[in-house]
Design a protein around this motif. Structure first.
Motif, mmCIF file in Angstrom:
data_model
loop_
_atom_site.group_PDB
_atom_site.id
_atom_site.type_symbol
_atom_site.label_atom_id
_atom_site.label_comp_id
_atom_site.label_asym_id
_atom_site.label_seq_id
_atom_site.Cartn_x
_atom_site.Cartn_y
_atom_site.Cartn_z
ATOM 1 N N HIS A 194 -30.350 -62.308 -13.895
ATOM 2 C CA HIS A 194 -29.191 -62.908 -13.226
ATOM 3 C C HIS A 194 -28.096 -63.284 -14.225
ATOM 4 O O HIS A 194 -26.918 -63.305 -13.871
ATOM 5 C CB HIS A 194 -29.612 -64.141 -12.429
ATOM 6 N N LYS A 195 -28.473 -63.542 -15.453
ATOM 7 C CA LYS A 195 -27.498 -63.977 -16.447
ATOM 8 C C LYS A 195 -26.684 -62.804 -17.018
ATOM 9 O O LYS A 195 -25.470 -62.882 -17.120
ATOM 10 C CB LYS A 195 -28.195 -64.730 -17.581
ATOM 11 N N CYS A 196 -27.360 -61.706 -17.380
ATOM 12 C CA CYS A 196 -26.649 -60.575 -18.009
ATOM 13 C C CYS A 196 -26.463 -59.392 -17.058
ATOM 14 O O CYS A 196 -25.900 -58.365 -17.446
ATOM 15 C CB CYS A 196 -27.381 -60.125 -19.266
ATOM 16 N N HIS A 197 -26.956 -59.508 -15.831
ATOM 17 C CA HIS A 197 -26.822 -58.476 -14.795
ATOM 18 C C HIS A 197 -27.446 -57.137 -15.195
ATOM 19 O O HIS A 197 -26.946 -56.078 -14.840
ATOM 20 C CB HIS A 197 -25.356 -58.291 -14.400
ATOM 21 N N GLY A 198 -28.532 -57.201 -15.975
ATOM 22 C CA GLY A 198 -29.256 -55.992 -16.340
ATOM 23 C C GLY A 198 -28.797 -55.315 -17.616
ATOM 24 O O GLY A 198 -29.346 -54.302 -18.011
ATOM 25 N N PHE A 199 -27.788 -55.871 -18.289
ATOM 26 C CA PHE A 199 -27.266 -55.240 -19.503
ATOM 27 C C PHE A 199 -28.004 -55.669 -20.774
ATOM 28 O O PHE A 199 -27.950 -54.991 -21.792
ATOM 29 C CB PHE A 199 -25.771 -55.517 -19.656
ATOM 30 N N ILE A 216 -39.565 -44.078 -14.863
ATOM 31 C CA ILE A 216 -40.280 -44.967 -15.777
ATOM 32 C C ILE A 216 -39.517 -45.062 -17.088
ATOM 33 O O ILE A 216 -39.191 -44.047 -17.709
ATOM 34 C CB ILE A 216 -41.719 -44.474 -16.018
ATOM 35 N N ASP A 217 -39.230 -46.291 -17.474
ATOM 36 C CA ASP A 217 -38.603 -46.602 -18.751
ATOM 37 C C ASP A 217 -39.540 -47.531 -19.504
ATOM 38 O O ASP A 217 -40.598 -47.896 -19.005
ATOM 39 C CB ASP A 217 -37.247 -47.301 -18.520
ATOM 40 N N PHE A 218 -39.140 -47.972 -20.655
ATOM 41 C CA PHE A 218 -39.964 -48.864 -21.455
ATOM 42 C C PHE A 218 -40.291 -50.128 -20.668
ATOM 43 O O PHE A 218 -39.396 -50.891 -20.309
ATOM 44 C CB PHE A 218 -39.242 -49.225 -22.762
ATOM 45 N N LYS A 268 -30.571 -43.405 -20.729
ATOM 46 C CA LYS A 268 -29.452 -44.100 -20.101
ATOM 47 C C LYS A 268 -29.278 -43.719 -18.634
ATOM 48 O O LYS A 268 -28.380 -44.207 -17.970
ATOM 49 C CB LYS A 268 -28.159 -43.805 -20.866
ATOM 50 N N LYS A 269 -30.129 -42.836 -18.129
ATOM 51 C CA LYS A 269 -30.018 -42.374 -16.745
ATOM 52 C C LYS A 269 -31.291 -42.687 -15.980
ATOM 53 O O LYS A 269 -32.365 -42.835 -16.557
ATOM 54 C CB LYS A 269 -29.732 -40.873 -16.711
#
Length: 152
Positions: A119-124, A75-77, A55-56
């Protein structure tokens, strides 16, 4: 297998790969460890992997792990983000994100491409209706207008 004295294993003119530094509860010591490693380098480099909370953005030690780095990549998934790049030339890479896949049993990066927050969920990855349909819940989409020329 090492717990301390990291600088003692550094070869000053080589590529040194340290596949993670475990600190337990002493995360604040990472800056001192990195400083010690850098003090041993002459013409070589040190690539240091740090574990991180999913989460960081930053590895264990947070800002202490970034302060001395010349290049800091998170690096994340299927996503890589340049958090800090010193002494860059041309286009500023700071904040750039690339998507990728890992293939051949974890030995190769594949389909490396620029991405951006959805753009739709703003990265969430979710909207009021549930899983975002534009990014399939990942929070990121291929960057609009990007093509192979991005990597020239």
């Amino acid at each position: 297998d090492r717990r301390d004295n990291w600088k003692d294993i550094i070869r000053q003119d080589n590529i040194n790969i340290i596949d993670w530094i475990g600190l337990g509860d002493n995360f604040y010591q990472i800056g001192t460890i990195i400083d010690g490693i850098q003090s041993k380098l002459r013409n070589g480099i040190a690539l240091i992997s740090l574990q991180k909370d999913p989460k960081k953005d930053r590895g264990i030690g947070g800002i202490f792990s970034e302060q001395l780095a010349s290049l800091y990549i998170s690096i994340d998934f299927e996503r890589m983000t340049v958090l800090k790049a010193k002494d860059w030339q041309g286009k500023n890479p700071n904040g750039a994100m690339d998507g990728f896949m890992i293939v051949d049993y974890g030995s190769k990066f594949h389909n490396i491409r620029p991405i951006e927050k959805c753009h739709k969920c703003h990265g969430f990855g979710t909207t009021a209706k549930g899983k975002c349909e534009d990014c399939y819940g990942k929070g990121y989409t291929d960057k609009e207008g990007a093509d192979d020329k991005t990597y020239i």
